[in-house]
Design a protein around this motif. Structure first.
Motif, mmCIF file in Angstrom:
data_model
loop_
_atom_site.group_PDB
_atom_site.id
_atom_site.type_symbol
_atom_site.label_atom_id
_atom_site.label_comp_id
_atom_site.label_asym_id
_atom_site.label_seq_id
_atom_site.Cartn_x
_atom_site.Cartn_y
_atom_site.Cartn_z
ATOM 1 N N ASN A 116 0.818 -1.214 0.000
ATOM 2 C CA ASN A 116 0.000 0.000 0.000
ATOM 3 C C ASN A 116 0.852 1.264 0.000
ATOM 4 N N MET A 117 1.929 1.247 0.764
ATOM 5 C CA MET A 117 2.815 2.415 0.781
ATOM 6 C C MET A 117 3.539 2.575 -0.554
ATOM 7 N N GLY A 118 3.834 1.465 -1.189
ATOM 8 C CA GLY A 118 4.442 1.540 -2.516
ATOM 9 C C GLY A 118 3.511 2.208 -3.514
ATOM 10 N N LEU A 119 2.239 1.830 -3.470
ATOM 11 C CA LEU A 119 1.263 2.427 -4.385
ATOM 12 C C LEU A 119 1.107 3.923 -4.135
ATOM 13 N N ILE A 120 1.069 4.306 -2.852
ATOM 14 C CA ILE A 120 0.935 5.731 -2.518
ATOM 15 C C ILE A 120 2.120 6.521 -3.057
ATOM 16 N N ASN A 121 3.327 6.023 -2.816
ATOM 17 C CA ASN A 121 4.531 6.735 -3.274
ATOM 18 C C ASN A 121 4.619 6.770 -4.793
ATOM 19 N N GLU A 122 4.206 5.684 -5.440
ATOM 20 C CA GLU A 122 4.230 5.662 -6.901
ATOM 21 C C GLU A 122 3.299 6.725 -7.474
ATOM 22 N N GLY A 125 4.670 10.100 -7.359
ATOM 23 C CA GLY A 125 5.864 10.321 -8.166
ATOM 24 C C GLY A 125 7.172 10.013 -7.471
ATOM 25 N N HIS A 126 7.109 9.418 -6.266
ATOM 26 C CA HIS A 126 8.332 9.062 -5.537
ATOM 27 C C HIS A 126 8.728 7.629 -5.931
ATOM 28 N N VAL A 127 9.316 7.508 -7.118
ATOM 29 C CA VAL A 127 9.531 6.193 -7.718
ATOM 30 C C VAL A 127 10.541 5.355 -6.925
ATOM 31 N N MET A 128 11.635 5.959 -6.490
ATOM 32 C CA MET A 128 12.651 5.210 -5.746
ATOM 33 C C MET A 128 12.087 4.701 -4.414
ATOM 34 N N LYS A 129 11.334 5.551 -3.730
ATOM 35 C CA LYS A 129 10.729 5.140 -2.462
ATOM 36 C C LYS A 129 9.724 4.025 -2.691
#
Length: 416
Positions: A116-122, A125-129
């Motif tokens: 879920n945190m990956g989807l939020i960051n993606e 626009g925070h691709v590396m995170k």
């Protein structure tokens, strides 16, 4: 909340109200959030917050962190509307923090929180995170049988997320001309795509890797991988994938001066599309063949393939596609006409002028039989015709309309 002793829940709710007010002030008059009601003016949302926050607090006091997580996750699910995205993201972050404290589920909730945190960051626009969260999600799900509500395993979802984020990272590398780094990233993307077990994703990953090799100048390697992509897309009956793969193959072969091999490949594409009844692929194959012949100056063949593509496009009931193929037909037809036009201009004789004048009158296809032209040009006018069709002092030709207008004027004067 306060009467029942849920001080932490009340404090969290008060903090959320303050956060909403701050977002509203930051947006200012005219913004979307400025037009919305505040949280304290929306009783349905207050009821949901009261229900799950107090349950989460009670579970926290009892040390049942898995229940805390579940209640926070329910709150994240409650606020799916676009205007509530900030609330949803807040509770996903709370879930992530709580998941670190859970020790009894083998890491399932922690894995879910990373996803879920990956989807939020993606999305932000925070691709590396996002990549860091997806990699943690992948590691936690290796060898597990956990599934989501749709029946997909967590590990296959992790592979899909990693493939997507690795491809995004590679795109940025290619934009910066970092070809070798992009290739390494796309090799990782292909690895997880294969592991995920979805052939469509594997085909896309294979195609993207081939393009990276192409941009890096490694054309033979690119062609080899593109052939693999073709096999995958053929097995899937994926018209769009096949069209892109064969177009890339054609581009590489043409750049190498291998026009005959290009035509052979595209002929195979066309036959495969016909056998599999893939109408879109059939249109793509014929357009690609038409383009190859058009670039080689074989305008008759180009027009024939473009015409076939136009007929095939009509069966798909796609007006934009029909219009596109008609445009290709027009281009090829114009090129055919230019061959005859140029030959008559260069001839500079009375018969050629008959052709040109007849064409100027009706703008149909260039005449092929001089006996069908009803105009007579006296041989004595030939010197004037030649002078008109050439630009004095240079070797370039005048436009057809200009040349014929000037010559017609002189011819009329001479006759009078």
């Amino acid at each position: 909340m306060l009467r029942q002793g849920y001080h932490e829940s009340f404090s969290e709710l008060f903090t959320l109200i303050q956060k909403w007010n701050a977002l509203r002030e930051a947006g200012g008059p005219g913004s979307a959030i400025w037009q919305q009601k505040s949280l304290e003016e929306q009783p349905d949302k207050l009821d949901q917050l009261y229900h799950f926050l107090t349950r989460a607090e009670a579970a926290q006091r009892a040390g049942r962190y898995e229940e805390v997580y579940d209640n926070q996750l329910n709150l994240a699910y409650c606020f799916n509307d676009p205007e509530d995205k900030w609330l949803s993201n807040y509770f996903y972050e709370q879930c992530f923090n709580t998941a670190q404290l859970i020790k009894i589920d083998g890491g399932k909730r922690e894995a879910q929180a990373h996803a879920n945190m990956g989807l939020i960051n993606e999305k932000q626009g925070h691709v590396m995170k996002a990549a860091e969260h997806y990699e943690a999600f992948y590691q936690l799900t290796e060898g597990s049988t956990w599934k989501d509500e749709t029946g997909h395993t967590y590990n296959s979802l992790a592979c899909e997320h990693l493939w997507r984020i690795y491809t995004l990272l590679a795109d940025k590398m290619l934009e910066n001309k970092e070809h070798q780094q992009a290739i390494k990233m796309l090799i990782k993307a292909l690895k997880v795509a294969k592991e995920g077990g979805d052939m469509k994703t594997e085909g896309e990953a294979t195609y993207c890797l081939s393009l990276a090799y192409h941009f890096a100048g490694e054309q033979q390697r690119a062609l080899s991988i593109l052939n693999t992509a073709v096999k995958i897309f053929t097995a899937l009956c994926d018209s769009a994938g096949l069209g892109r793969a064969y177009a890339a193959i054609a581009k590489i072969l043409v750049s190498q001066g291998k026009a005959a091999e290009t035509i052979k490949y595209l002929g195979e594409f066309m036959k495969a599309a016909e056998n599999a009844h893939l109408s879109q692929s059939l249109v793509d194959a014929r357009v690609l063949l038409g383009n190859v012949y058009n670039e080689r100056g074989n305008y008759n063949e180009a027009f024939e393939y473009f015409s076939q593509a136009s007929e095939a496009a009509k069966t798909l009931n796609s007006l934009p596609l029909v219009d596109e193929t008609k445009t290709y037909c027009g281009i090829a037809k114009a090129h055919k006409l230019m061959v005859a036009f140029n030959s008559h201009i260069e001839a500079e004789d009375p018969v050629s002028l008959k052709y040109l004048l007849a064409w100027k009158e009706n703008r149909s296809d260039m005449c092929t039989d001089p006996l069908t032209v009803g105009l007579e040009v006296h041989a004595s006018l030939q010197p004037q015709v030649s002078a008109t069709l050439r630009v004095s002092g240079g070797g370039s030709h005048l436009s057809l309309d200009t040349a014929l207008e000037e010559w017609s004027g002189r011819a009329a004067s001479s006759t009078l």
